[in-house]
Design a protein around this motif. Structure first.
Motif, mmCIF file in Angstrom:
data_model
loop_
_atom_site.group_PDB
_atom_site.id
_atom_site.type_symbol
_atom_site.label_atom_id
_atom_site.label_comp_id
_atom_site.label_asym_id
_atom_site.label_seq_id
_atom_site.Cartn_x
_atom_site.Cartn_y
_atom_site.Cartn_z
ATOM 1 N N THR A 111 -14.176 2.533 0.085
ATOM 2 C CA THR A 111 -12.971 3.241 -0.328
ATOM 3 C C THR A 111 -13.069 3.592 -1.816
ATOM 4 N N GLU A 113 -11.044 2.801 -4.083
ATOM 5 C CA GLU A 113 -10.691 1.589 -4.836
ATOM 6 C C GLU A 113 -11.884 0.640 -4.931
ATOM 7 N N GLN A 114 -12.616 0.463 -3.839
ATOM 8 C CA GLN A 114 -13.795 -0.396 -3.870
ATOM 9 C C GLN A 114 -14.866 0.172 -4.797
ATOM 10 N N THR A 158 -2.571 -8.320 -1.632
ATOM 11 C CA THR A 158 -2.325 -7.671 -0.344
ATOM 12 C C THR A 158 -1.478 -8.525 0.583
ATOM 13 N N GLU A 161 -5.588 -12.518 3.442
ATOM 14 C CA GLU A 161 -6.982 -12.733 3.070
ATOM 15 C C GLU A 161 -7.819 -12.939 4.321
ATOM 16 N N TRP A 162 -9.115 -12.691 4.193
ATOM 17 C CA TRP A 162 -10.057 -13.093 5.222
ATOM 18 C C TRP A 162 -10.474 -14.538 4.954
ATOM 19 N N ASP A 233 -10.084 -11.101 -0.385
ATOM 20 C CA ASP A 233 -8.889 -10.282 -0.145
ATOM 21 C C ASP A 233 -9.057 -9.416 1.102
ATOM 22 N N ALA A 234 -7.959 -9.135 1.751
ATOM 23 C CA ALA A 234 -7.983 -8.394 3.014
ATOM 24 C C ALA A 234 -8.558 -6.994 2.852
ATOM 25 N N ASP A 235 -8.431 -6.401 1.643
ATOM 26 C CA ASP A 235 -8.926 -5.039 1.471
ATOM 27 C C ASP A 235 -10.399 -4.986 1.065
ATOM 28 N N LEU A 236 -11.056 -6.138 0.973
ATOM 29 C CA LEU A 236 -12.481 -6.151 0.618
ATOM 30 C C LEU A 236 -13.340 -6.137 1.875
ATOM 31 N N GLU A 240 -14.006 0.050 8.866
ATOM 32 C CA GLU A 240 -12.903 -0.497 9.648
ATOM 33 C C GLU A 240 -13.247 -1.879 10.197
#
Length: 403
Positions: A111, A113-114, A158, A161-162, A233-236, A240
């Motif tokens: 993404t 952001e990443q 977020t 988390e994972w 973090d969940a967005d890392l 998909e």
């Protein structure tokens, strides 16, 4: 592929050669020839500072697009850089996994952001990365991954988390890494390449334990990595959830990319050292050894030309079945050639190759070459896996029977 160089390419070659000549001096001159397979812990901190010196002068991430901090150089110019770098006997880089593997993967699949978060620090060599693919039960058969991750509520930005549990093995230079990219199973009950995700995980946390694996070549550049409720973090997640297989295969396509040309110039340097040893100890007068040296020289040139042809056909991030299995063919060719070179080095060394040069276990370069090259046909995808890819995905032969 057109193998001729334009005047612009030749000017670039001169620029690279001049810069390396001007900067591999002083303390950096002592780093020439340092590091590499079987000796990757050698002068690590000093080589890290050299990498950062390269970054300050714009010589990292040269193939990345300019909008992501790279120089956007052509394929031929990237080849020229790697060739000249190896010919200058410059030290082995410590940021390969970030610069050559993860960075291009984030450019292709990440993404915005990443990309903003990670690419600048990779280019500046401020954060180091390692690769969390292989497991005790999933080496070359990556689809057998059992490390698992689940989303949990947390106090992060977020709100989730994972949480990761499992084990990775043969993780190169994990002891120096700030981050690890991990293939984990995120869909319970999924099998094979389904339900896997590509996660970016910080290593400096209580849930990550790193243990070195001592090798025959001495040192412990490989590691076991244990995850016990490790968090990120969940967005890392790149791509998909559940679609990590495609990202992982794209990254392996980068692994067999343009930097392999520099690797092969390094092979040529090793071959030259074996020839010099044969001349020095008289082994070159043996017609059998002389024939094997000639065969290795021919193989080296064939390997170089095949790599150039393959690179011109494969789109960045393609998996191993792309362009007629070019990636798998290249891995089979160089892995077997290099292993044979290690065997030839021991044949040339003769009885001297059987003893360490000092107590308790001081190996010379030819002994390290032999011992480490035994793994060339295993790591990075074993010969058996590469042949299956070629037979099933490229030639369309019946799939191998699986239990």
């Amino acid at each position: 592929m057109d193998l001729t160089h334009s005047s612009e390419d030749e000017a670039f070659r001169s620029e690279v050669r001049q810069w390396l000549g001007d900067h591999l001096v002083g303390d950096f001159a002592d780093l020439k020839g340092r590091g590499g397979p079987g000796n990757d812990l050698e002068a690590h901190d000093e080589r890290l500072e050299w990498d950062r010196h390269l970054a300050r002068h714009g010589w990292t991430c040269i193939g990345w697009p300019e909008e992501h901090g790279g120089r956007g150089l052509s394929l031929m110019q990237q080849v020229i850089f790697h060739e000249e770098y190896a010919r200058a006997n410059a030290p082995v880089r410590v940021n390969h996994l970030g610069e050559e593997l993860l960075g291009p993967t984030l450019i292709a699949f990440g993404t915005p952001e990443q990309q903003r978060r990670f690419l600048p620090k990779i280019r500046a060599v401020e954060e180091l990365w390692c690769q969390g693919y292989s497991e005790p039960g999933a080496g070359s058969d990556l689809a057998n991954v059992s490390t698992r991750a689940r989303l949990v509520e947390a106090g992060s930005a977020t709100g989730r988390e994972w949480a990761i549990d499992g084990q990775k093995v043969w993780t190169s230079l994990a002891q120096f890494a700030d981050w690890i990219f991990v293939i984990a199973r995120t869909e319970p009950g999924s099998t094979r390449h389904h339900g896997l995700s590509f996660l970016l995980v910080p290593t400096k946390q209580d849930g990550v334990e790193i243990r070195g694996i001592e090798q025959l070549t001495t040192g412990a550049e490989f590691n076991e990595v244990f995850f016990t409720d490790a968090r990120t973090d969940a967005d890392l997640i790149v791509g998909e959830p559940g679609a990590g297989w495609g990202v992982a295969m794209g990254l392996l396509g980068f692994e067999r990319g343009v930097s392999t040309l520099g690797q092969q110039v390094g092979f040529a340097r090793e071959f030259g050292a074996v020839v010099d040893l044969a001349r020095a100890n008289g082994a070159i007068d043996d017609p059998v050894i002389r024939d094997r040296l000639a065969d290795a020289k021919v193989g080296l040139e064939v390997m170089r030309l095949n790599a150039l042809r393959s690179l011109s056909q494969v789109t960045a991030g393609s998996d191993s079945s792309a362009a007629g299995g070019a990636g798998s063919i290249a891995k089979l060719v160089w892995g077997n050639w290099h292993r044979r070179l290690g065997e030839l080095a021991m044949q040339v060394a003769g009885a001297d190759g059987l003893t360490a040069r000092g107590a308790p276990y001081d190996l010379d370069r030819f002994q390290r070459l032999f011992l480490f090259s035994r793994a060339d046909t295993i790591y990075g995808g074993s010969d058996e896996i590469q042949r299956n890819i070629l037979s099933e995905r490229v030639l369309g032969l019946p799939r191998e029977a699986r239990p």
